[in-house]
Write a protein that holds these residues in place. Structure first.
Motif, PDB file in Angstrom:
ATOM      1  N   GLN A 150     155.581  10.197 -31.164  1.00  0.00           N
ATOM      2  CA  GLN A 150     155.518   9.855 -32.583  1.00  0.00           C
ATOM      3  C   GLN A 150     154.284   8.999 -32.878  1.00  0.00           C
ATOM      4  N   GLN A 172     162.527   5.073 -38.381  1.00  0.00           N
ATOM      5  CA  GLN A 172     163.376   5.740 -37.389  1.00  0.00           C
ATOM      6  C   GLN A 172     164.139   4.726 -36.550  1.00  0.00           C
ATOM      7  N   GLU A 250     169.768  11.752 -42.691  1.00  0.00           N
ATOM      8  CA  GLU A 250     168.986  12.356 -41.609  1.00  0.00           C
ATOM      9  C   GLU A 250     169.608  13.680 -41.193  1.00  0.00           C
ATOM     10  N   SER A 251     168.934  14.759 -41.493  1.00  0.00           N
ATOM     11  CA  SER A 251     169.542  16.059 -41.194  1.00  0.00           C
ATOM     12  C   SER A 251     169.101  16.578 -39.842  1.00  0.00           C
ATOM     13  N   ARG A 252     169.524  15.877 -38.816  1.00  0.00           N
ATOM     14  CA  ARG A 252     169.257  16.408 -37.479  1.00  0.00           C
ATOM     15  C   ARG A 252     170.280  15.908 -36.496  1.00  0.00           C
TER      16      ARG A 252
ATOM     17  N   ASN B  97     156.099  16.886 -32.133  1.00  0.00           N
ATOM     18  CA  ASN B  97     155.958  15.501 -32.620  1.00  0.00           C
ATOM     19  C   ASN B  97     155.898  15.383 -34.130  1.00  0.00           C
ATOM     20  N   LEU B  98     156.720  16.181 -34.809  1.00  0.00           N
ATOM     21  CA  LEU B  98     156.853  15.981 -36.254  1.00  0.00           C
ATOM     22  C   LEU B  98     157.653  14.703 -36.480  1.00  0.00           C
ATOM     23  N   PHE B  99     157.520  14.137 -37.676  1.00  0.00           N
ATOM     24  CA  PHE B  99     158.274  12.918 -37.989  1.00  0.00           C
ATOM     25  C   PHE B  99     159.647  13.331 -38.515  1.00  0.00           C
ATOM     26  N   PRO B 100     160.706  13.106 -37.748  1.00  0.00           N
ATOM     27  CA  PRO B 100     162.010  13.704 -38.082  1.00  0.00           C
ATOM     28  C   PRO B 100     162.651  13.133 -39.343  1.00  0.00           C
ATOM     29  N   HIS B 101     162.232  11.920 -39.741  1.00  0.00           N
ATOM     30  CA  HIS B 101     162.881  11.298 -40.894  1.00  0.00           C
ATOM     31  C   HIS B 101     162.212  11.695 -42.207  1.00  0.00           C
ATOM     32  N   ASN B 107     155.618  14.985 -44.116  1.00  0.00           N
ATOM     33  CA  ASN B 107     154.893  15.033 -42.855  1.00  0.00           C
ATOM     34  C   ASN B 107     153.429  15.396 -43.084  1.00  0.00           C
ATOM     35  N   LEU B 110     151.427  12.532 -45.447  1.00  0.00           N
ATOM     36  CA  LEU B 110     151.322  11.142 -44.971  1.00  0.00           C
ATOM     37  C   LEU B 110     149.885  10.783 -44.571  1.00  0.00           C
ATOM     38  N   LYS B 143     163.866  18.954 -43.736  1.00  0.00           N
ATOM     39  CA  LYS B 143     163.503  18.056 -42.642  1.00  0.00           C
ATOM     40  C   LYS B 143     163.177  18.916 -41.421  1.00  0.00           C
ATOM     41  N   GLY B 145     164.186  18.905 -38.471  1.00  0.00           N
ATOM     42  CA  GLY B 145     165.352  19.313 -37.676  1.00  0.00           C
ATOM     43  C   GLY B 145     166.013  20.587 -38.160  1.00  0.00           C
TER      44      GLY B 145
END
Lengths: 252, 252
Positions: A150, A172, A250-252, B97-101, B107, B110, B143, B145
């Motif tokens: 990240q 996060q 958070e959708s994961r 390495n995407l930003f999951p939030h 993404n 940013l 997102k 995910g």
């Protein structure tokens, strides 16, 4: 084990029956005296909550200021943060409270700063400092749990260190540190009872004062424990709700 | 950045005598590599041969112990030069390495908004342009995910492109993907290669290498063992190590 619990409950209940050992009359809401005693005890809630919330908020800010340099790759930047954490973590709350309340004004005076630290702010400063070392460590574990990829991805799209923290890592990390932070907040609420010894009018101080005039420590301290129980349960439910809310985000 | 590098303006990347150690282990040994503007290089070799380490040195995600790296005429050294180099070099990682939030759109915007100071409107317009290029504009509000691996990697490519780099680095971009998703990602990379982007791709996808590479680089034990055009490299490898590697990797 079950038998012991049952027996304890039974003996407590037996006491309520009016046999000589218990004197619930001191906090009997049906009598004017009992009612005024109860309102006297309950009126400590505001101070306990205010003290805990301000101390926790300060602790979270100080913790962040301590942890960020503490995670530098440069050991000289890391060192002061490490020393702070090890030092603060080693001081028991009560001696620290005495030091802040009775000692700190002297230190400040010798530096030409004349401020009076009252019981409330003495307790706030002590709780916030004492807790900040733990908060910092909670932050550290949360931040370190975010995968290194990240940070690398953030670097490759040109974000500065501060931007990476603000937009990528901390949002996060906050989800992961919420449960231990809530735990720490409950700890602060309970430790705020120590503020009673420097005369702050919070839940425990009120109970102590009433015990001195009523001579019914068992009943009054029982109610005191119940007061903390209600407070802590309320916090627990609030945090559960908060976790669900953030989890749904958070959708994961 | 005006220095002797400007005499070398013809090259996108110029790596000279690069050495890197992890403790006692030498990860890179006297690596020399020149990449012309618009050139597409594919690096292959057994795992642990230093391929990833090499391209991670190009945008300073890894430091090197000796030797020099020149990117677009800028010599890598202090923080300012690293920042300048990173602004011209995009990178795609094996693990996306995407930003999951953040949503896909967030993404992508940013970097342009925070590092380049674009307005939200401009950043979103740019993001849509590149999402259309990787053929997933309809996923913008989801997102990461919620996307398949292939889609996530295409988003990662679009995120890099949003910074409008001159050079793209791909670190095993399809190694973490299910087989049926590899081609959708490779198609995007081939499309990018055909548009004239300078790129270094670390991959084991030899079909892709034949389609897209101008030059093959084979690494083993931290050294560049062999380089050549794809035809020469696949039809007539010069070294025994390279022959063995190709035999193993093309067997299935």
């Amino acid at each position: 084990m079950k038998n012991i619990i049952a027996l304890t409950c039974l003996s407590l209940l037996a006491g309520c029956g009016g046999s000589g050992n218990w004197g619930w009359y001191v906090i009997d809401p049906t009598t004017p005296k009992g009612w005024s005693n109860i309102t006297f005890l309950l009126s400590g809630f505001g101070a306990t909550i205010l003290l805990s919330v301000i101390a926790a908020a300060l602790s979270m800010v100080i913790g962040l200021l301590v942890v960020l340099p503490g995670m530098s790759t440069n050991r000289w930047i890391r060192l002061p943060s490490r020393i702070y954490i090890e030092f603060i973590r080693a001081i028991p709350l009560l001696p620290m409270l005495f030091w802040v309340f009775y000692g700190l004004p002297v230190v400040l005076q010798s530096m030409g700063i004349s401020v009076r630290i009252d019981a409330f702010w003495g307790a706030v400063i002590t709780l916030a400092l004492s807790d900040s070392a733990f908060t910092a460590e909670i932050y550290r574990s949360g931040i370190q749990s975010i995968a290194r990829g990240q940070t690398e991805a953030a670097k490759t799209i040109g974000l500065t260190y501060a931007q990476t923290m603000r937009y990528v890592i901390l949002p996060q990390a906050i989800r992961r540190i919420l449960p231990p932070l809530a735990n720490q907040f409950i700890y602060i609420v309970k430790m705020s009872a120590f503020a009673s010894v420097i005369g702050m009018q919070e839940l425990t101080r009120r109970a102590n004062e009433l015990v001195v005039t009523e001579y019914r420590p068992l009943e009054i301290y029982s109610l005191l424990i119940l007061e903390y129980l209600v407070l802590v349960l309320a916090i627990s439910f609030f945090v559960r709700w908060l976790e669900r809310k953030m989890g749904a985000d958070e959708s994961r | 950045m005006v220095n002797e590098a400007n005499t070398d303006q013809t090259n996108a990347i110029d790596i000279k005598g690069l050495n890197k150690w992890y403790g006692d282990f030498q990860a890179l040994e006297d690596v020399n590599l020149t990449v012309a503007h618009g050139e597409r290089i594919v690096i292959c070799g057994p795992s642990g041969s230093g391929k990833s380490t090499l391209i991670r040195c190009v945008n300073s995600l890894e430091t090197h112990d000796s030797g020099s790296i020149m990117v677009d005429g800028m010599k890598m050294g202090d923080a300012a030069s690293i920042e300048a180099i990173r602004s011209e070099v995009g990178m795609v990682f094996q693990q996306f390495n995407l930003f999951p939030h953040l949503t896909i759109m967030q993404n992508l915007t940013l970097g342009p908004m925070k590092a380049r100071g674009l307005s939200r409107k401009d950043a979103e317009a740019r993001a849509m342009k590149y999402l259309e290029r990787v053929q997933i504009p309809e996923q913008a509000d989801k997102k990461p995910g919620a996307l398949s691996g292939g889609q996530q990697q295409r988003v990662a490519i679009a995120r890099s492109l949003c910074m409008e780099p001159k050079i793209m680095l791909f670190d095993e971009p399809t190694s973490a993907l299910d087989p049926e998703m590899i081609s959708e990602v490779l198609d995007v990379i081939v499309d990018l290669a055909e548009s004239g982007m300078t790129m270094i791709v670390v991959t084991h996808e030899m079909g892709f290498a034949r389609r897209a590479a101008d030059r093959m680089v084979f690494m083993d034990h931290g050294k560049i063992v062999e380089t050549g055009t794809p035809e020469a490299f696949f039809e007539n490898p010069q070294t025994e190590r390279c022959r063995t590697f190709l035999k193993q990797i093309l067997k299935h």
